[in-house]
Write an enzyme that holds these catalytic residues in place. Structure first.
Site, PDB file in Angstrom:
ATOM      1  N   GLU A  76       0.870  -1.175   0.000  1.00  0.00           N
ATOM      2  CA  GLU A  76       0.000   0.000   0.000  1.00  0.00           C
ATOM      3  C   GLU A  76       0.903   1.220   0.000  1.00  0.00           C
ATOM      4  OE1 GLU A  76      -2.952  -0.442  -0.630  1.00  0.00           O
ATOM      5  OE2 GLU A  76      -3.208  -2.537  -0.091  1.00  0.00           O
ATOM      6  N   CYS A 115      -1.508   9.085   2.766  1.00  0.00           N
ATOM      7  CA  CYS A 115      -1.166   8.568   1.436  1.00  0.00           C
ATOM      8  C   CYS A 115      -2.252   8.879   0.414  1.00  0.00           C
ATOM      9  CB  CYS A 115      -0.917   7.057   1.503  1.00  0.00           C
ATOM     10  SG  CYS A 115      -2.323   6.101   2.112  1.00  0.00           S
TER      11      CYS A 115
END
Length: 472
Positions: free
Chosen positions: A215, A249
């Site tokens: 991720e 993110c």
């Protein structure tokens, strides 16, 4: 401690967990739910202490943000797994080629999963993957970030209190420990962090053929269509860009804006931030930058853009400094007229700085997105349904959110993950259960065993069936 000693100690720990995992098989629904419930209990009973630890690690982190994003959202993920586990564990029946044959897919635990979690959401990005890992019947080793030492140490203490070492173990340490951790022969490895570090993790895992879920991040764009509701785009983009001071993110990394909306976007941004954050430096709702290195990096991005011709707009309150080294708080900034020569458009920002790139035609903006690495998410603002669908079809991203930012991450029914440079693999809800399971096909042959007989010699009497197949 030498690197070889660290590696040896971690291997001993992992081998012991693998042996205990095999001895405990099969892992019942009751055991899986118990682990999920204890995870839930750990967070619920210690949310105040965890939020305070995060506040101390950041220097100032909004307690509301810590509770909402790290605790409440994660509790909901764990509860969703508990509520749906029995259905997820059922074998999936498939259509067999013979009515007397039975075929199905059984979801089997992989074993011991490694999790390397980051500093920006230290509870969510540890226990979020663990929801799927425990639901799938696995055990885990967790390596939290050394950049949030108080949180990581408290997490290690709490895990030791709520779990046996054979179920969940926390490994503390610096980058050398992280490197050794990523090279262990796990049954699966989950890493959340930067694309640059993700490459090293994947390379280390490849030595043992360990499958990975990465991720990562990248530059998630916000495209504002020509006839979009501009106030909606401004308010919803800045809501997320200032959450955790942009250290997410999935934070919007840059805006693609029609050039004629430059002044309106700037004006509305000033007005919205003035109403949302009447103060910055003494405001407990506004989070600090995690450390001095990252703070200085963000300032250098801002100065580089200024020197290369961008218009820099400080959106902080008048009378306050735009940034303060003592608090490590940086006010939200617009970087208008950003271009690819600027460092701020070449790397993920991870802070409250928002570059805006202008376009003439919408096709130009889509081309720009597609000419760069695929982002973890893309955000599109515009009311026209046909244009929304066209954007969805013409761009590729880990997720697409229309007329909002980051909404998808809290919806358990949706997979969360990247594509290309923004990552591989996905979890959340059933997608996490399946990501951390082996989908094992199981065939129970019929009494007659017709499919076996057709492969048995001699073959002369079977050639006619081959001819009939190709001539049909």
């Amino acid at each position: 401690m030498s690197s070889s000693t660290i590696q040896q100690d971690l291997m001993t720990l992992l081998n012991g967990m693998k042996q205990q995992q095999l001895a405990a098989a099969p892992v019942s629904s009751k055991v899986r739910k118990d682990r999920l419930q204890r995870s839930l209990k750990l967070i619920r009973e210690n949310h105040k202490a965890l939020a305070q630890a995060m506040n101390e690690d950041f220097g100032q982190r909004s307690l509301y943000q810590s509770n909402v994003a790290d605790m409440v959202t994660t509790c909901k993920m764990l509860q969703h797994a508990i509520d749906n586990l029995d259905g997820w564990m059922q074998a999936e029946q498939t259509t067999a080629p013979d009515p007397e044959m039975r075929t199905e897919i059984q979801y089997q635990p992989l074993g011991v999963i490694g999790v390397i979690s980051p500093w920006n959401f230290p509870i969510n990005l540890a226990f979020g993957p663990l929801a799927g890992i425990f639901a799938a019947g696995n055990t885990a080793m967790l390596k939290p970030s050394e950049l949030t030492p108080k949180t990581s140490e408290l997490l290690a203490e709490l895990v030791g209190r709520y779990f046996s070492p054979s179920e969940l173990t926390v490994v503390l340490g610096d980058a050398d420990v992280g490197q050794a951790f990523s090279s262990l022969p796990f049954d699966h490895l989950v890493f959340t962090g930067s694309t640059a570090v993700g490459r090293h993790v994947m390379r280390a895992a490849a030595e043992n053929l360990v499958p990975v879920t990465l991720e990562l991040g990248g530059k998630s764009p916000v495209m504002v269509a020509k006839h979009a509701d501009l106030s909606k785009a401004v308010e919803r983009t800045w809501t997320i860009k200032t959450f955790n001071a942009g250290q997410i993110c999935l934070s919007p990394d840059y805006v693609l804006l029609p050039e004629e909306q430059r002044h309106a976007f700037k004006k509305q941004s000033i007005e919205f931030l003035a109403a949302t954050f009447p103060s910055i430096q003494i405001n407990p709702d506004y989070t600090a930058i995690i450390n001095e290195r990252h703070y200085q990096r963000l300032l250098s991005l801002l100065e580089d853009a200024r020197q290369k011709g961008a218009e820099i707009v400080n959106l902080g309150p008048s009378g306050e400094p735009a940034y303060d080294g003592n608090s490590r708080k940086i006010a939200p900034h617009l970087v208008l007229g950003a271009n690819d020569e600027m460092a701020i458009m070449q790397e993920e920002i991870f802070g409250p700085l928002l570059p805006v790139r202008f376009y003439q035609e919408e096709a130009e903006a889509v081309h720009y997105i597609n000419a760069h690495p695929r982002p973890l998410a893309a955000y599109y603002f515009g009311e026209d349904a046909d244009a929304q669908q066209q954007f969805a079809q013409q761009t590729t991203s880990g997720a697409l959110v229309i007329n909002d930012v980051m909404t998808h991450v809290s919806i358990d029914e949706l997979p969360f993950g990247g594509v290309g440079a923004s990552g591989m693999g996905a979890y959340h809800g059933i997608h996490g259960f399946r990501q951390f399971s082996h989908a094992k096909p199981v065939v129970v042959q019929s009494e007659a065993g017709v499919s076996n007989l057709r492969l048995r010699a001699p073959y002369d009497d079977k050639l006619a069936a081959i001819d009939a197949f190709f001539n049909n």
